[in-house]
Design an enzyme around this catalytic site. Structure first.
Site, short mmCIF file in Angstrom:
data_model
loop_
_atom_site.label_atom_id
_atom_site.label_comp_id
_atom_site.label_asym_id
_atom_site.label_seq_id
_atom_site.Cartn_x
_atom_site.Cartn_y
_atom_site.Cartn_z
N TYR A 1 1.47 -5.11 13.20
CA TYR A 1 0.36 -4.36 12.61
C TYR A 1 -0.44 -3.61 13.68
CZ TYR A 1 -3.28 -3.08 9.37
OH TYR A 1 -4.15 -2.35 8.60
N ASP B 1 -6.09 -6.65 6.93
CA ASP B 1 -7.41 -6.46 7.54
C ASP B 1 -8.43 -6.30 6.42
OD1 ASP B 1 -6.84 -3.96 6.54
OD2 ASP B 1 -6.70 -2.95 8.47
N GLU C 1 0.81 -1.22 0.00
CA GLU C 1 0.00 0.00 0.00
C GLU C 1 0.84 1.27 0.00
OE1 GLU C 1 -3.30 0.25 2.86
OE2 GLU C 1 -3.32 -1.92 2.76
N ASP D 1 -2.44 -4.39 3.57
CA ASP D 1 -2.57 -4.63 5.02
C ASP D 1 -3.44 -5.85 5.35
OD1 ASP D 1 -0.95 -2.56 5.55
OD2 ASP D 1 -2.50 -1.12 6.11
N HIS E 1 -5.12 -11.09 13.94
CA HIS E 1 -3.87 -10.38 14.24
C HIS E 1 -3.40 -10.67 15.64
CE1 HIS E 1 -5.96 -7.36 11.45
NE2 HIS E 1 -5.32 -8.27 10.76
N GLU F 1 -9.94 -3.73 5.19
CA GLU F 1 -9.63 -2.66 4.25
C GLU F 1 -8.54 -3.09 3.27
OE1 GLU F 1 -9.86 1.91 3.88
OE2 GLU F 1 -10.67 0.76 5.53
N ARG G 1 -3.52 -2.13 13.64
CA ARG G 1 -5.00 -2.13 13.77
C ARG G 1 -5.44 -3.52 14.19
NH1 ARG G 1 -3.97 1.00 9.36
NH2 ARG G 1 -4.45 3.20 9.69
#
Length: 625
Positions: free
Chosen positions: A308, A84, A9, A82, A354, A86, A310
């Site tokens: 990570y 997750d 990203e 990432d 996670h 998103e 989040r």
């Protein structure tokens, strides 16, 4: 030789990851999302079963062209966005925009940007998880429906530039409800009584707190300490005790343990960084992102320092746990290692894909990397490092002493504690630990100790209203109510501040007149949207989509008709609300009227209220003394 393309990203990750991979790997960045719903229109075809219409984000054409060129040259494309929802959605949008097929496009995820993690992920590529993509897509569509249906209504009824959102409107309501509680609060008076006692042979005095009488504790409020309703009651009891002798009734020695803290999740990191470092939530997330993506460390190149950022899980991988235990044994001693694993019981669903937030390598101590980090990066890394290290350490042990003192029929107590074994506190203490610092008794006290009354100390108190929300306490409340997800707390608060629905003064959040008006409209016309249970229920439906148990279109189909009906009713029934501008004593040089405060994209400025015939403006200056 086969050619591989890895798409991440952010450009910061490119440098870090390139280091770990061979010459036949090309690493490029998509710079976040490449496709989204259009800004100029709803972008959701309601007639055609809520089909979203995605377009290339303005300014991303060149990036996509470059990615297409690279993808054509590669035998295999790894989508490494990432780990997750998103990130999954960005990978799916990339595969659509670059027209990649399942055969040569693979999804890889890693929880930390280290050589081992990146290489391990390349050995376990998978297909894009459409359940995750649909969960993200549902959130985006619900938020778009709420925003694009209700915001124009606020523009028409209040003023241009306002917005409503599915999560932001609930957060605003929570803050408004707290303000109402504070305004409606009526303080109650209560009194406490302490006795200062001298101990024979000791210079220091003993401060004993009034407890009650031989029948038990006397208290009128939820206070820990016994208290009286009125000064008269306190005076009466003081007068009765003047002629009594004070003597020790019993001394109880005991032990109290304090458990090591759990490692950070996104919300606990935001809260602790706000309390300990005074960081706004948005700053914490920005700096954590830098630490995760990679920082140039002297002698080591670009390194991802933390995992990570989040996450709402407190799980730690077995390798990291073993490495931490080895580090603690070597640097503090075997007796400092935690016994059993610390876990957190949680009723709500946790996105447990996670780990908790931790340093990617515990041996990389804050002191070692201090030179390579900015001051704020260092302070946040140190907080994360200490908290993780402490979470793997033994609990702290306090020796406690409780003394019960009699004076006639009345009872006083003295309690003290001192640290017997510091355990995890040798590494990490929070504000709360420091408040409960050691308070040691004078000398040794037993049933034969002679006590003499020096004086009474009676104090008047008033019950306090609930505290104003701070960013940290708001995040805590949103998390407890199950509203939003780790990635949404920061943008939600930023939006509320940016729209001037709330203002921040010395950490506290206050509602503005504009915020009150918008909240009132939302409560009257869209009660379900600002209902915290409804919003929390929506989060669990999104989790259901992620697990593949709920069809995403079903969620939207059930949600939209009620929203549509409420908007139509509000357009008909709502009155227009005028919010007056704040008038200043600055006089317009052109026409002589008092100028008013207006808000532009860059903050406040002064404008003439005679607009449009007088267009004079001035910068807004505040005296700061």
């Amino acid at each position: 030789m086969a050619k591989y393309l890895v798409i991440v990203e952010s450009p910061a990750k490119v440098k870090t990851i390139k280091k770990f991979l061979g010459k036949n790997y090309e690493v490029v960045a998509s710079n976040g999302h490449v496709r989204d719903l259009p800004k100029s229109q709803m972008g959701i075809d309601i007639e055609n079963d809520f089909e979203p219409k995605y377009i290339t984000i303005r300014g991303k054409g060149d990036i996509l062209a470059k990615l297409r060129k690279e993808a054509k040259k590669a035998d295999k494309v790894y989508l490494a966005t990432d780990p997750d929802r998103e990130g999954e959605a960005i990978s799916w949008h990339l595969s659509q925009a670059l027209k990649l097929d399942d055969k040569n496009a693979q999804r890889i995820t890693f929880n930390e940007i280290t050589q081992n993690a990146v290489k391990a992920s390349l050995k376990e590529p998978r297909k894009i998880d459409m359940n995750l993509v649909d969960a993200q897509q549902t959130r985006r569509i619900l938020d778009r429906l709420v925003g694009y249906e209700i915001s124009p209504l606020l523009w028409a009824k209040v003023k241009r530039g306002l917005s409503a959102g599915r999560v932001q409107s609930v957060a605003l309501r929570i803050i408004c409800d707290r303000e109402d509680e504070i305004n409606a609060f009526i303080p109650e008076e209560y009194w406490t009584l302490d006795a200062e006692l001298s101990v024979k042979g000791e210079r220091k005095t003993l401060l004993a707190k009034f407890y009650g009488d031989e029948n038990g504790k006397l208290t009128i409020s939820s206070k820990e300490q016994a208290s009286f309703r009125s000064e008269e009651q306190a005076d009466r009891i003081m007068a009765e005790m003047q002629k009594e002798e004070f003597h020790v009734l019993e001394v109880k020695k005991g032990e109290r343990v304090k458990k090591a803290p759990l490692p950070f999740t996104t919300s606990t990191l935001q809260q602790e960084a706000s309390k300990a470092l005074n960081f706004p939530i948005s700053k914490t997330m920005r700096i954590a992102q830098q630490l995760y993506e990679g920082v140039d460390v002297k002698g080591q190149g670009t390194v991802g320092l933390i995992t990570y950022l989040r996450t709402d899980s407190v799980r730690i991988s077995e390798e990291a746990d073993a490495q931490a235990r080895e580090y603690i044994a070597g640097n503090y001693g075997e007796n400092y290692i935690a016994g059993e694993k610390t876990t957190k019981k949680n009723g709500a669903k946790i996105q447990d894909a996670h780990e908790a937030i931790r340093p990617s390598d515990i041996n990389r101590t804050p002191v070692m990397v201090k030179e390579s980090l900015s001051r704020d990066q260092f302070r946040l890394y140190q907080l994360i490092w200490k908290r993780f290290t402490a979470s793997r350490m033994a609990q702290a042990v306090y020796e406690t002493t409780n003394v019960k003192i009699g004076a006639g029929e009345y009872r006083f107590t003295v309690s003290a504690s001192k640290i017997a074994f510091d355990g995890f506190m040798s590494v990490y203490t929070s504000d709360d630990d420091e408040k409960a610092e050691n308070n040691v008794l004078v000398g040794s006290i037993d049933e034969n100790t002679v006590l003499n009354l020096k004086e009474f100390d009676e104090k008047q108190h008033f019950t306090q209203p609930p505290a104003h929300y701070t960013e940290a306490s708001l995040v805590k409340t949103l998390e407890e109510l199950g509203i939003g997800r780790p990635s949404t707390y920061s943008p939600t608060i930023t939006t509320l501040l940016g729209r001037r629905y709330i203002v921040k003064e010395a950490k506290n959040l206050y509602v503005t007149e504009l915020g009150e008006v918008v909240n009132q409209i939302m409560k009257e016309s869209f009660p379900s949207i600002v209902d915290e249970h409804f919003t929390a229920n929506m989060e669990s439906l999104l989790d259901g989509v992620e697990e593949g148990n709920v069809n995403w279109k079903t969620v939207v189909r059930n949600f939209y008709p009620d929203l549509d009906e409420a908007v139509k009713a509000a357009q008909k029934d709502l009155e227009k609300v005028k919010i007056e501008d704040e008038v200043t004593d600055v006089i317009c040089d052109v026409c002589g009227r008092n100028m008013v405060v207006k808000y532009g994209p860059h903050g406040k400025f002064l404008a003439c209220p005679g607009f449009p015939e007088c267009r004079n403006t001035k910068p807004y200056l505040e005296k700061i003394g």
